[in-house]
Design a protein around this motif. Structure first.
Motif, PDB file in Angstrom:
ATOM      1  N   ASP A   7      53.124  14.455  35.599  1.00 29.48           N
ATOM      2  CA  ASP A   7      51.670  14.684  35.650  1.00 29.48           C
ATOM      3  C   ASP A   7      51.231  15.345  36.952  1.00 29.48           C
ATOM      4  O   ASP A   7      50.095  15.792  37.078  1.00 29.48           O
ATOM      5  CB  ASP A   7      50.886  13.393  35.390  1.00 29.48           C
ATOM      6  N   GLY A   8      52.119  15.398  37.957  1.00 29.20           N
ATOM      7  CA  GLY A   8      51.820  16.082  39.208  1.00 29.20           C
ATOM      8  C   GLY A   8      51.024  15.277  40.221  1.00 29.20           C
ATOM      9  O   GLY A   8      50.888  15.691  41.364  1.00 29.20           O
ATOM     10  N   ASP A   9      50.493  14.122  39.831  1.00 27.57           N
ATOM     11  CA  ASP A   9      49.690  13.320  40.760  1.00 27.57           C
ATOM     12  C   ASP A   9      50.546  12.450  41.677  1.00 27.57           C
ATOM     13  O   ASP A   9      50.083  12.015  42.734  1.00 27.57           O
ATOM     14  CB  ASP A   9      48.726  12.413  39.988  1.00 27.57           C
ATOM     15  N   TYR A  10      51.785  12.190  41.268  1.00 29.66           N
ATOM     16  CA  TYR A  10      52.666  11.307  42.019  1.00 29.66           C
ATOM     17  C   TYR A  10      53.997  12.011  42.254  1.00 29.66           C
ATOM     18  O   TYR A  10      54.371  12.917  41.523  1.00 29.66           O
ATOM     19  CB  TYR A  10      52.917  10.005  41.244  1.00 29.66           C
ATOM     20  N   ASP A  28      54.667   8.289  46.177  1.00 27.87           N
ATOM     21  CA  ASP A  28      53.544   8.871  46.903  1.00 27.87           C
ATOM     22  C   ASP A  28      52.454   9.336  45.960  1.00 27.87           C
ATOM     23  O   ASP A  28      52.730   9.830  44.861  1.00 27.87           O
ATOM     24  CB  ASP A  28      54.008  10.085  47.722  1.00 27.87           C
ATOM     25  N   LEU A  29      51.224   9.196  46.412  1.00 28.33           N
ATOM     26  CA  LEU A  29      50.072   9.790  45.750  1.00 28.33           C
ATOM     27  C   LEU A  29      49.901  11.161  46.390  1.00 28.33           C
ATOM     28  O   LEU A  29      49.548  11.273  47.560  1.00 28.33           O
ATOM     29  CB  LEU A  29      48.829   8.922  45.939  1.00 28.33           C
ATOM     30  N   VAL A  30      50.200  12.215  45.630  1.00 28.24           N
ATOM     31  CA  VAL A  30      50.337  13.560  46.176  1.00 28.24           C
ATOM     32  C   VAL A  30      49.052  14.052  46.842  1.00 28.24           C
ATOM     33  O   VAL A  30      49.078  14.516  47.987  1.00 28.24           O
ATOM     34  CB  VAL A  30      50.809  14.555  45.084  1.00 28.24           C
ATOM     35  N   ASP A  31      47.914  13.967  46.167  1.00 28.17           N
ATOM     36  CA  ASP A  31      46.663  14.506  46.712  1.00 28.17           C
ATOM     37  C   ASP A  31      46.279  13.884  48.046  1.00 28.17           C
ATOM     38  O   ASP A  31      45.738  14.549  48.919  1.00 28.17           O
ATOM     39  CB  ASP A  31      45.503  14.333  45.719  1.00 28.17           C
ATOM     40  N   GLU A  32      46.536  12.604  48.187  1.00 28.66           N
ATOM     41  CA  GLU A  32      46.169  11.907  49.423  1.00 28.66           C
ATOM     42  C   GLU A  32      47.305  11.879  50.438  1.00 28.66           C
ATOM     43  O   GLU A  32      47.145  11.336  51.526  1.00 28.66           O
ATOM     44  CB  GLU A  32      45.725  10.475  49.098  1.00 28.66           C
ATOM     45  N   GLN A  33      48.456  12.424  50.074  1.00 30.37           N
ATOM     46  CA  GLN A  33      49.650  12.390  50.924  1.00 30.37           C
ATOM     47  C   GLN A  33      49.856  10.977  51.477  1.00 30.37           C
ATOM     48  O   GLN A  33      49.965  10.759  52.680  1.00 30.37           O
ATOM     49  CB  GLN A  33      49.542  13.406  52.062  1.00 30.37           C
ATOM     50  N   ARG A  34      49.914  10.034  50.550  1.00 34.68           N
ATOM     51  CA  ARG A  34      49.954   8.635  50.928  1.00 34.68           C
ATOM     52  C   ARG A  34      51.048   7.893  50.171  1.00 34.68           C
ATOM     53  O   ARG A  34      51.177   8.035  48.960  1.00 34.68           O
ATOM     54  CB  ARG A  34      48.598   8.033  50.590  1.00 34.68           C
TER      55      ARG A  34
END
Length: 147
Positions: A7-10, A28-34
Protein backbone atom coordinates in the motif's frame (compact mmCIF):
# COMPACT_ATOMS: atom_id res chain seq x y z
CA UNK A 1 17.01 0.26 2.04
CA UNK A 2 13.40 0.09 3.19
CA UNK A 3 11.19 -2.76 2.00
CA UNK A 4 7.80 -1.15 1.22
CA UNK A 5 4.40 -2.61 2.00
CA UNK A 6 2.22 -2.90 -1.15
CA UNK A 7 0.00 0.00 0.00
CA UNK A 8 3.06 2.28 0.20
CA UNK A 9 2.18 3.77 3.60
CA UNK A 10 4.47 1.45 5.56
CA UNK A 11 7.93 -0.03 5.08
CA UNK A 12 10.35 -2.29 6.90
CA UNK A 13 13.92 -1.20 7.48
CA UNK A 14 16.36 -4.00 8.35
CA UNK A 15 19.76 -3.44 9.92
CA UNK A 16 22.34 -5.45 11.82
CA UNK A 17 23.71 -4.30 15.17
CA UNK A 18 27.19 -5.69 15.72
CA UNK A 19 27.30 -4.77 19.43
CA UNK A 20 23.96 -6.55 19.98
CA UNK A 21 24.68 -9.49 17.62
CA UNK A 22 21.14 -9.04 16.37
CA UNK A 23 19.04 -8.09 13.38
CA UNK A 24 16.67 -5.15 13.87
CA UNK A 25 13.52 -4.95 11.74
CA UNK A 26 11.64 -1.69 12.08
CA UNK A 27 8.11 -1.08 10.85
CA UNK A 28 8.01 2.52 9.67
CA UNK A 29 5.21 4.89 8.80
CA UNK A 30 6.63 6.25 5.55
CA UNK A 31 4.95 9.69 5.38
CA UNK A 32 5.99 10.60 8.91
CA UNK A 33 9.40 8.91 8.66
CA UNK A 34 8.66 7.34 12.00
CA UNK A 35 9.39 3.94 13.50
CA UNK A 36 6.37 2.23 15.01
CA UNK A 37 7.53 -1.25 15.99
CA UNK A 38 10.98 -2.80 16.27
CA UNK A 39 11.70 -6.52 16.25
CA UNK A 40 15.07 -7.66 17.55
CA UNK A 41 16.33 -11.06 16.35
CA UNK A 42 19.56 -12.20 18.05
CA UNK A 43 21.57 -14.48 15.80
CA UNK A 44 24.60 -15.42 17.88
CA UNK A 45 23.39 -16.45 21.32
CA UNK A 46 20.86 -19.30 21.47
CA UNK A 47 19.78 -18.22 24.97
CA UNK A 48 18.52 -14.81 23.79
CA UNK A 49 14.99 -14.82 22.40
CA UNK A 50 13.62 -12.51 19.68
CA UNK A 51 11.61 -9.58 21.03
CA UNK A 52 9.21 -6.96 19.69
CA UNK A 53 9.23 -3.41 21.09
CA UNK A 54 6.71 -0.61 20.67
CA UNK A 55 7.49 3.07 21.07
CA UNK A 56 5.37 3.82 24.15
CA UNK A 57 6.29 7.52 24.19
CA UNK A 58 5.12 8.27 20.67
CA UNK A 59 1.69 9.32 19.49
CA UNK A 60 -0.78 6.44 19.12
CA UNK A 61 -1.11 5.08 15.58
CA UNK A 62 -3.63 2.50 14.42
CA UNK A 63 -1.72 -0.01 12.30
CA UNK A 64 -3.96 -2.08 10.01
CA UNK A 65 -4.03 -5.78 10.80
CA UNK A 66 -2.79 -6.75 7.32
CA UNK A 67 0.24 -4.47 7.75
CA UNK A 68 1.03 -5.87 11.19
CA UNK A 69 0.63 -9.42 9.85
CA UNK A 70 2.97 -8.57 6.95
CA UNK A 71 5.55 -7.18 9.40
CA UNK A 72 5.34 -10.23 11.68
CA UNK A 73 5.67 -12.55 8.65
CA UNK A 74 8.91 -10.77 7.75
CA UNK A 75 10.10 -11.08 11.36
CA UNK A 76 9.27 -14.79 11.28
CA UNK A 77 11.31 -15.23 8.08
CA UNK A 78 14.26 -13.45 9.70
CA UNK A 79 14.01 -15.68 12.77
CA UNK A 80 13.99 -18.80 10.59
CA UNK A 81 16.94 -17.54 8.54
CA UNK A 82 19.05 -16.24 11.41
CA UNK A 83 18.30 -18.86 14.01
CA UNK A 84 17.65 -22.11 12.12
CA UNK A 85 20.99 -23.51 13.26
CA UNK A 86 19.88 -23.09 16.89
CA UNK A 87 17.35 -25.89 16.36
CA UNK A 88 20.10 -28.45 15.76
CA UNK A 89 21.25 -30.80 18.50
CA UNK A 90 22.73 -28.92 21.50
CA UNK A 91 26.26 -30.21 20.92
CA UNK A 92 26.18 -28.90 17.32
CA UNK A 93 24.76 -25.55 18.45
CA UNK A 94 27.68 -25.20 20.85
CA UNK A 95 30.24 -26.00 18.11
CA UNK A 96 28.61 -23.49 15.74
CA UNK A 97 28.39 -20.80 18.41
CA UNK A 98 32.07 -21.26 19.23
CA UNK A 99 33.13 -21.19 15.56
CA UNK A 100 31.04 -18.08 14.87
CA UNK A 101 32.53 -16.34 17.88
CA UNK A 102 36.08 -17.41 17.10
CA UNK A 103 35.97 -16.56 13.38
CA UNK A 104 33.20 -13.90 13.40
CA UNK A 105 31.31 -15.93 10.78
CA UNK A 106 34.00 -15.42 8.13
CA UNK A 107 36.83 -17.66 7.10
CA UNK A 108 39.34 -17.20 4.31
CA UNK A 109 40.01 -19.80 1.63
CA UNK A 110 43.52 -20.27 3.01
CA UNK A 111 42.16 -21.07 6.49
CA UNK A 112 39.33 -23.31 5.34
CA UNK A 113 41.23 -26.64 5.03
CA UNK A 114 42.62 -26.40 8.58
CA UNK A 115 39.28 -25.39 10.11
CA UNK A 116 37.50 -28.10 8.10
CA UNK A 117 39.87 -30.71 9.56
CA UNK A 118 39.19 -29.42 13.09
CA UNK A 119 35.42 -29.49 12.56
CA UNK A 120 35.60 -32.99 11.05
CA UNK A 121 37.36 -34.16 14.20
CA UNK A 122 34.56 -32.70 16.33
CA UNK A 123 31.32 -33.52 14.54
CA UNK A 124 29.96 -36.54 12.68
CA UNK A 125 30.35 -36.35 8.89
CA UNK A 126 26.58 -36.31 8.41
CA UNK A 127 26.39 -33.04 10.41
CA UNK A 128 29.32 -31.38 8.67
CA UNK A 129 27.25 -29.53 6.00
CA UNK A 130 24.86 -28.02 8.57
CA UNK A 131 27.69 -26.90 10.86
CA UNK A 132 29.77 -25.35 8.08
CA UNK A 133 26.77 -23.57 6.58
CA UNK A 134 25.68 -22.13 9.92
CA UNK A 135 29.17 -21.11 10.99
CA UNK A 136 30.59 -19.82 7.71
CA UNK A 137 27.99 -20.07 4.93
CA UNK A 138 30.12 -22.73 3.23
CA UNK A 139 29.80 -26.30 2.03
CA UNK A 140 32.31 -29.02 2.90
CA UNK A 141 33.97 -28.50 -0.52
CA UNK A 142 34.68 -24.88 0.47
CA UNK A 143 32.18 -23.22 -1.87
CA UNK A 144 29.76 -20.65 -0.46
CA UNK A 145 26.16 -21.65 0.08
CA UNK A 146 24.78 -18.58 -1.71
CA UNK A 147 27.29 -18.66 -4.54
Amino acid sequence: MPFPHPDGDYAITTMYSIPDDAWYLELDLVDEQRGLVTAIVPDEDPTREPTVCFNLHARHVDVPYEVMRWFMDQVDKEILTSRAWMRLRPELVEVIRRLREEHLGVIGDDQFPQVLAEVRAEVPEVDLPAVLEAAFGRRPDGTTVDG
